[in-house]
Design a protein around this motif. Structure first.
Motif, PDB file in Angstrom:
ATOM      1  N   LEU B   4       0.823  -1.208   0.000  1.00 21.11           N
ATOM      2  CA  LEU B   4       0.000   0.000   0.000  1.00 21.11           C
ATOM      3  C   LEU B   4       0.857   1.259   0.000  1.00 21.11           C
ATOM      4  O   LEU B   4       0.496   2.265  -0.607  1.00 21.11           O
ATOM      5  N   THR B   5       1.997   1.187   0.685  1.00 23.01           N
ATOM      6  CA  THR B   5       2.868   2.360   0.787  1.00 23.01           C
ATOM      7  C   THR B   5       3.262   2.873  -0.593  1.00 23.01           C
ATOM      8  O   THR B   5       3.407   4.068  -0.808  1.00 23.01           O
ATOM      9  N   SER B   6       3.420   1.940  -1.533  1.00 24.41           N
ATOM     10  CA  SER B   6       3.774   2.404  -2.874  1.00 24.41           C
ATOM     11  C   SER B   6       2.530   2.653  -3.728  1.00 24.41           C
ATOM     12  O   SER B   6       2.524   3.519  -4.603  1.00 24.41           O
ATOM     13  N   LEU B   7       1.450   1.917  -3.460  1.00 18.53           N
ATOM     14  CA  LEU B   7       0.241   2.038  -4.290  1.00 18.53           C
ATOM     15  C   LEU B   7      -0.522   3.337  -4.060  1.00 18.53           C
ATOM     16  O   LEU B   7      -0.906   4.025  -5.005  1.00 18.53           O
ATOM     17  N   VAL B   8      -0.771   3.642  -2.778  1.00 16.43           N
ATOM     18  CA  VAL B   8      -1.700   4.730  -2.456  1.00 16.43           C
ATOM     19  C   VAL B   8      -1.264   6.090  -3.014  1.00 16.43           C
ATOM     20  O   VAL B   8      -2.072   6.787  -3.636  1.00 16.43           O
ATOM     21  N   PRO B   9       0.011   6.491  -2.821  1.00 12.42           N
ATOM     22  CA  PRO B   9       0.366   7.832  -3.311  1.00 12.42           C
ATOM     23  C   PRO B   9       0.232   7.972  -4.827  1.00 12.42           C
ATOM     24  O   PRO B   9       0.057   9.072  -5.338  1.00 12.42           O
ATOM     25  N   GLU B  10       0.301   6.850  -5.550  1.00  5.91           N
ATOM     26  CA  GLU B  10       0.205   6.891  -7.011  1.00  5.91           C
ATOM     27  C   GLU B  10      -1.232   6.826  -7.513  1.00  5.91           C
ATOM     28  O   GLU B  10      -1.482   6.941  -8.713  1.00  5.91           O
ATOM     29  N   ALA B  11      -2.189   6.591  -6.608  1.00 10.19           N
ATOM     30  CA  ALA B  11      -3.569   6.314  -7.030  1.00 10.19           C
ATOM     31  C   ALA B  11      -4.236   7.533  -7.655  1.00 10.19           C
ATOM     32  O   ALA B  11      -3.957   8.670  -7.281  1.00 10.19           O
ATOM     33  N   SER B  12      -5.135   7.291  -8.614  1.00  8.88           N
ATOM     34  CA  SER B  12      -5.974   8.371  -9.133  1.00  8.88           C
ATOM     35  C   SER B  12      -6.999   8.753  -8.073  1.00  8.88           C
ATOM     36  O   SER B  12      -7.278   9.910  -7.843  1.00  8.88           O
ATOM     37  N   TYR B  13      -7.576   7.737  -7.461  1.00 11.01           N
ATOM     38  CA  TYR B  13      -8.432   7.951  -6.295  1.00 11.01           C
ATOM     39  C   TYR B  13      -8.544   6.631  -5.550  1.00 11.01           C
ATOM     40  O   TYR B  13      -8.234   5.571  -6.108  1.00 11.01           O
ATOM     41  N   VAL B  14      -8.958   6.688  -4.291  1.00 11.83           N
ATOM     42  CA  VAL B  14      -9.235   5.453  -3.558  1.00 11.83           C
ATOM     43  C   VAL B  14     -10.692   5.489  -3.119  1.00 11.83           C
ATOM     44  O   VAL B  14     -11.260   6.556  -2.881  1.00 11.83           O
ATOM     45  N   ALA B  15     -11.296   4.299  -3.042  1.00 16.97           N
ATOM     46  CA  ALA B  15     -12.663   4.212  -2.521  1.00 16.97           C
ATOM     47  C   ALA B  15     -12.601   3.451  -1.204  1.00 16.97           C
ATOM     48  O   ALA B  15     -11.802   2.524  -1.055  1.00 16.97           O
ATOM     49  N   ILE B  16     -13.413   3.879  -0.243  1.00 20.26           N
ATOM     50  CA  ILE B  16     -13.379   3.230   1.071  1.00 20.26           C
ATOM     51  C   ILE B  16     -14.779   2.816   1.504  1.00 20.26           C
ATOM     52  O   ILE B  16     -15.788   3.327   1.017  1.00 20.26           O
ATOM     53  N   ASP B  17     -14.816   1.865   2.420  1.00 20.69           N
ATOM     54  CA  ASP B  17     -16.070   1.504   3.079  1.00 20.69           C
ATOM     55  C   ASP B  17     -15.719   0.889   4.424  1.00 20.69           C
ATOM     56  O   ASP B  17     -14.653   0.296   4.578  1.00 20.69           O
TER      57      ASP B  17
END
Lengths: 400, 400
Positions: B4-17
């Motif tokens: 996640l440390t590498s994935l999240v900063p590169e994301a276009s957006y994240v969805a949560i629930d």
């Protein structure tokens, strides 16, 4: 359940144990300096907050001077799905899971229970359903719906109505309309609802007779079945109260409080009221922790009075008392298959420890209910060393 | 986690629930006539009572105008084993179990979490251990114990000390003595405790060097590992806050409140403080329920704005946006294998619905963070129809 109905009244004694969802921080507030009333008030707050989730029952029968037979039952109990909260202390949850307790199984298959007063309210509610004012202002759409329903019912009757008829999903209002239709035109059809809220189908059953007495007794029977189901696990407690057999527990004060509060009635306002109520219900209570701590011959003391330790220590002399576990049909296991901290297993250990202690301390099995030394002497974990339920008032107990 | 440390900063957006353990009766008290401050106070009471038990995160990357890639993660989170209560509403428990949630798995494997202030206290406590006053009054028995321990350690070092050495079970006091011995005579040995209370063995590790800087950096690293473990799941939330990527939820007010209260800090005293804190943490919040209710072209309305309905309705046009789910190594499943009401699955549905809605309403993916129409507009379930986090004060929001 029907198995217990015949087993319990014949028992020499029963042993019980409960698992509950926690004691929490408040338990630390129970002090060595509390008198019994203060302790009762503190414990009551705890017991009201948490739940009983497992009830273990071992039914013991004395077969001879040194031979007993035992059947063990473990019940999962879970509050019914009303809008209530279920509180678990985190360390307790972790502890139970480590001891192979399953919360998933509890939620899926746990028996519901209903207090006596709740049962009365439930009966009244069921009677009220029958007395509902008839709906008179029926829309055209609903009239069409009733006509269609009539046609379906007539067709079903024409074809013999041997199997129940399941209607389409109906709104609560339309279910009410169908009930009304049945009362007016088909008194010999019984309708069963599958859910109380939201849309659900009705199950229609042809009673098979037009005779008023048969119809009434059929309906009465169905109503009682519904009530029985709602009472759920409380039936077991009622059975114990009715049979008045000796009830053996190990360090059983909290068990008694949890049973009273959750399965029977809200705990009374004062300790003295609780004492008199619990003795009305269960006149013969025996606490093996009390016996092990205070009655054992000081010349041959026990190494520990922790239940498992006692069980292991006393079992070393199997030649003294022989206990045979037998399978019950509903609970197809003997306690040996279970583990400590399963309520059934612990009740079995408790009842076995009691048998060994009786032998060791020369208490004949047939005098148990009148044995003053052990009768209604309940062990107290900290502070007062034990509680004499026969004492004049709550101040008359001993202090450490 | 490192994934996640590498994935999240590169994301276009994240969805949560999130899945939480209940809303309870108190939720019924939330009224259409409440202003935002009143509503906040009511919701706060609810959120403080219950827990978040599952957190779903779907990381979306836009690959082209109509193509996205998504990775989904489901985390179980459970309070650490301190003496706290875990409250579940009975209908919620039944609902979750019906949707294949496992409380057993939650208790066994749930990630713990620690608020920021708790982390500070934890760090201070760890520093204090090192500053403990040396024990000087050591009994003869304990002196013998220390001599024996020394001999064992010397022997272990002589033999190369390549593997960790595990001591016998030690009482907390004796563990303290061993720590003291190590500080005084073996600064190059690191001792790890396996449990904090009761008797437990220590695990001794030879740092492999006598050099002060190497020893210090080794110890620092070990300490940080311990702190990381205690922080637990909060790392994921910290990561989201640090990355400042757009966060998409569906009807997300309760999610935000639960995340804030349980993973980060106690909820602030007033709604206005909460609003400013949550926007500091997550400056780009998007609520798909708000978009579906209020931004969709009235000429082509949606049939329902319930998440699952939306998902099914919008998915019917797969030619519009193509979303490819890819396995992550740590969570080896794609959302299709999960079910509604699994937080991971729901976050995946939410993120997918968002992509479809963007396309439908002509919101280009690259303008999301600045798209005023959707930015920080949070849907309100009853009463006020939505909450504009940019409004001047809490009175400036719309009423139904």
């Amino acid at each position: 359940m029907s198995e217990l109905t015949s087993l319990v009244p014949e028992a020499s004694y029963v042993a019980i144990d409960t698992e509950f969802t926690g004691l929490g921080k408040r338990y630390e507030a129970v002090s060595i300096f509390d008198n019994m009333e203060q302790r009762y008030q503190k414990l009551k707050t705890i017991v009201q907050r948490y739940s009983v989730i497992q009830f273990g029952l071992s039914v013991f029968n004395v077969l001879g001077e040194d031979r007993l037979e035992c059947q063990t039952f473990t019940f999962y109990t879970f509050p019914s799905a009303a809008n209530v909260d279920f509180v678990v202390s985190v360390p307790t949850a972790t502890f139970l899971i480590r001891n192979q307790f399953s919360f998933d199984k509890l939620i899926q298959t746990g028996l519901h229970y209903m207090k006596r007063k709740e049962e009365i309210a439930f009966r009244e509610k069921m009677d009220k359903v029958e007395e509902l004012e008839p709906v008179t202002d029926i829309s055209e759409k609903d009239t069409q719906f009733l006509e269609a329903t009539k046609a379906i019912i007539d067709d079903w009757i024409d074809k013999g109505a041997t199997n129940p008829h399941i209607t389409q999903e109906l709104s609560p209002f339309r279910r009410r309309l169908v009930y009304q239709l049945l009362r007016e035109s088909y008194p010999f059809i019984w309708a069963e609802n599958t859910r109380n809220a939201g849309n659900s189908p009705l199950i229609l059953i042809h009673i098979g007779s037009n005779e008023e007495t048969i119809i009434q007794s059929f309906k009465q029977k169905k109503k009682e079945e519904k009530i029985e189901k709602a009472i759920g696990f409380r039936k077991v407690i009622d059975l114990l109260a009715l049979a008045k057999v000796p009830i053996v527990g190990h360090n059983m004060l909290l068990d008694l409080l949890f049973i009273y509060e959750h399965y029977l009635e809200p705990l009374p306002a004062t300790y003295l009221e609780f004492r008199s109520s619990i003795l009305d219900l269960f006149p013969v209570l025996i606490d093996t922790k009390y016996i092990a701590e205070f009655l054992v011959d000081p010349a041959a003391p026990l190494q520990s009075t922790v239940l498992q330790d006692l069980f292991v220590e006393l079992k070393r002399y199997p030649e003294v008392v022989k206990i045979k576990s037998i399978n019950s049909t509903a609970h197809p296991y003997t306690p040996e298959k279970l583990r400590p901290h399963n309520a059934g297993y612990d009740s079995w250990m408790t009842g076995s420890v009691f048998a060994h202690l009786c032998h060791r301390e020369a208490i004949p099995f047939d005098t148990i209910p009148t044995e003053k030394r052990i009768l209604n002497q309940i062990y107290l974990t900290t502070g007062q060393t034990h509680l004499n339920l026969h004492a004049e008032d709550s101040e008359a107990v001993f202090y450490l």
